[in-house]
Each structure stands twice: as C-alpha cells, then as structure tokens.
Motif scaffolding. Structure first.
Motif, PDB file in Angstrom:
ATOM      1  N   HIS A  81     -10.997 -22.935   1.004  1.00 14.53           N
ATOM      2  CA  HIS A  81     -11.015 -21.714   0.201  1.00 14.53           C
ATOM      3  C   HIS A  81     -12.412 -21.096   0.166  1.00 14.53           C
ATOM      4  N   GLU A 104     -12.775 -19.259   3.324  1.00 13.14           N
ATOM      5  CA  GLU A 104     -11.979 -18.027   3.305  1.00 13.14           C
ATOM      6  C   GLU A 104     -12.637 -16.952   2.445  1.00 13.14           C
ATOM      7  N   LEU A 125     -11.805 -13.148   1.867  1.00  6.34           N
ATOM      8  CA  LEU A 125     -10.578 -13.314   1.090  1.00  6.34           C
ATOM      9  C   LEU A 125     -10.817 -12.969  -0.368  1.00  6.34           C
ATOM     10  N   TYR A 141      -2.713 -19.518   1.415  1.00  6.45           N
ATOM     11  CA  TYR A 141      -3.952 -19.555   0.623  1.00  6.45           C
ATOM     12  C   TYR A 141      -3.650 -20.235  -0.717  1.00  6.45           C
ATOM     13  N   LEU A 201      -5.516 -19.126  -3.941  1.00  5.06           N
ATOM     14  CA  LEU A 201      -5.540 -17.705  -4.271  1.00  5.06           C
ATOM     15  C   LEU A 201      -4.799 -17.472  -5.586  1.00  5.06           C
ATOM     16  N   ALA A 260      -6.017 -11.016   1.862  1.00  5.91           N
ATOM     17  CA  ALA A 260      -4.745 -11.476   1.287  1.00  5.91           C
ATOM     18  C   ALA A 260      -3.710 -10.360   1.294  1.00  5.91           C
TER      19      ALA A 260
END
Length: 295
Positions: free
Chosen positions: A83, A86, A91, A119, A122, A282
């Motif tokens: 994460h 990302e 992201l 993800y 997220l 996203a």
C-alpha cells in the motif's frame, strides 16, 4: 521483548524451509547467522521454538501456537508495504463513490468488491441517493464519481463512460387498483391519467423527465419505498428492469401490457466524474472493473 518484522520473517522462513539451512538460502544469509539469530530470539522470548535435529528444525508446540498469528501479521505487513508503494505511485488513500438508488446495485457492488481485493487497504465509501442528488454531490466534490442513468442532456463540466444499460419498465400492483383497470392491454397514453410513483430527490426538480409520464405523481427518494407504494396500489411505477426483477418475480407487481408499443425504454448507464477532477488510480481501476463486469 518486542517482536519486529525481521523476527517474524526469520521464524516463518525456518518453519517453511524445515531447516536453518533452507531458511538461510531463502533469506540469503549464512546458516550460522540464521542459527544464532534464532537462538537469540528464543532466549529473548524465553521459549524454545524449534527442536534441533541433524538436518531439520522441528517446530515445538509453542511455535505451532504462534504460527497462525505470525502468518497473519506477515500478511498484514506485506499489504502495508504494498500500500505504501501504491500511495507513492499516486493511489488515493480514500475514494467516495455514488450509486443512483434507481439502479440495480449488483454490478456496482461487484466492482467495489474487486477494487477492494486489488487495493485491500484502500478506504472506500459508497453513497446511494436519487441520481439528481448524486450529481449535485459530484459537482460539490463530495464524491469522486457516480453511476447513473445517462443519455439525457450532456453537462460540459462532466465526463462519462458507458458501463452498461437497462430498460425502464412500467409496473402496477397485481392485487390493487390501478391494476384492476390495466389487466387487459392498454394504450401507453392511458398512463398519463393514472398516478405515477417516482423516485426523485427530496428537494431538486427532476433533471431528466424521461421516466415521468403521469400528470399526477407522488415522489419518494427510495426505490424500495417506491416499490412498496406500487405494490399497495397507490400508483404505477416506471423503474429499471434489473433493479425490480426480484419484486416482479414475487408476482405482487406485474408489467403493464401495451397495445401500441413495447414495455421497456432502453437507457444507457454511465460512470460520471468531473472534468476538472480526473479519476485517480483507484477511480480508473473502478471504471475498468465496472465496464468489464467484475470479477
């Protein structure tokens, strides 16, 4: 002692490899360094984790008790590291999406589920409201994108992508008026004089009047409430076929048969966002999943 990520990595490498030598190869370290690190860890914890054999390292009952927790933490750490990468690549940390309450939620929810798998960390928020309210939320920046009926007037401030289609179907109660007067096929113009139940914003006027046929209509901001009102014989409705399929299957409401036309107005379904707020990583992934019919 506080366990660190390297301790969990070491522990799992020995368990999975079955020996210190295998763990050393997996971690690209010397076998003696692995053996010493494990001995230090056991001394710090005050428990023996492995029974040392000539070639194997056999987990003790204490190690087996710790194993599922260690795997869980290792998986969470892996997700966290991914994460972070990302986020560094752009992201969003959070995305807010809207679904028009007039639509079948199944395709939308499938795409959200697939997005959460892609993800896992997220933060996803989903808001559902009549589509005029959603477009207002979109314009204000409260949501990033929304799935609504398309095909009406084009807003030059918005951008959209076709993600599906559905048909508006006229239905009446099977047990109550006005069904008594509409069992036989009728002309579609006759619906003008019958009260229509409409899903609409609490405050905003209908921007898209295509679903509106009746001169008299009652409003609600909830599709389930609208269906309950139709079922009770309070009026007829003009709703998305996919969204009312389960209700039609019960037999408590039925499609109106028309003499002069078919019952079903095809409409496109769009994912809409603002041109001055392009979709992020996203958002673009969600659009792709929605258009592809995730999973």
């Amino acid at each position: 002692m506080k366990l660190a990520s390297q301790h969990i990595e070491l522990f799992l490498a020995v368990v999975d490899g079955g020996s210190f030598a295998s763990a050393a190869r997996a971690l690209r370290r010397a076998p003696s360094a692995i053996s010493m690190a494990m001995a230090n860890l056991e001394a710090e914890l005050g428990i023996v984790l492995f029974d040392r054999g000539a070639r194997e390292a056999v987990p003790t009952p204490a190690a087996l008790a710790l194993l599922p927790h260690a795997r869980l933490v290792a998986g969470q750490l892996q997700q966290l590291h991914l994460h972070v990468q990302e986020l560094a690549q752009g992201l969003e940390s959070r995305i807010s999406l809207g679904l028009a309450t007039e639509l079948d939620p199944a395709p939308f929810v499938r795409a959200v589920a697939a997005l959460s798998q892609r993800y896992p960390l997220l933060d996803i928020e989903v808001l559902s409201a009549p589509q005029d309210d959603l477009r207002q939320l979109l314009a204000s920046g409260r949501i990033s994108a929304c799935m609504v009926f398309g095909g009406g007037r084009i807003n030059h401030r918005e951008q959209f992508q076709l993600v599906g289609s559905d048909a508006l179907v006229a239905i009446v109660s099977a047990l109550h008026p006005p069904a008594q007067s509409t069992h036989a096929p009728m002309y579609i113009e006759e619906l003008v004089n019958l009260r229509q139940i409409v899903v609409a914003s609490r405050e905003l006027e209908l921007a898209d009047a295509r679903p509106l046929v009746g001169l008299s209509h009652w409003r609600t901001d909830s599709l389930p409430m609208a269906l309950a009102m139709v079922e009770a014989g309070l009026g007829w409705g003009n709703f998305a076929q996919s969204a009312i399929a389960a209700t039609l299957a019960t037999g408590r409401v039925r499609r109106v048969a028309f003499k002069n036309t078919g019952n079903g107005l095809p409409l496109p379904i769009h994912l809409v966002w603002m041109q001055d707020r392009p979709l992020g990583v996203a958002g673009r992934a969600f659009l792709q999943l929605l258009a592809a019919g995730a999973p």
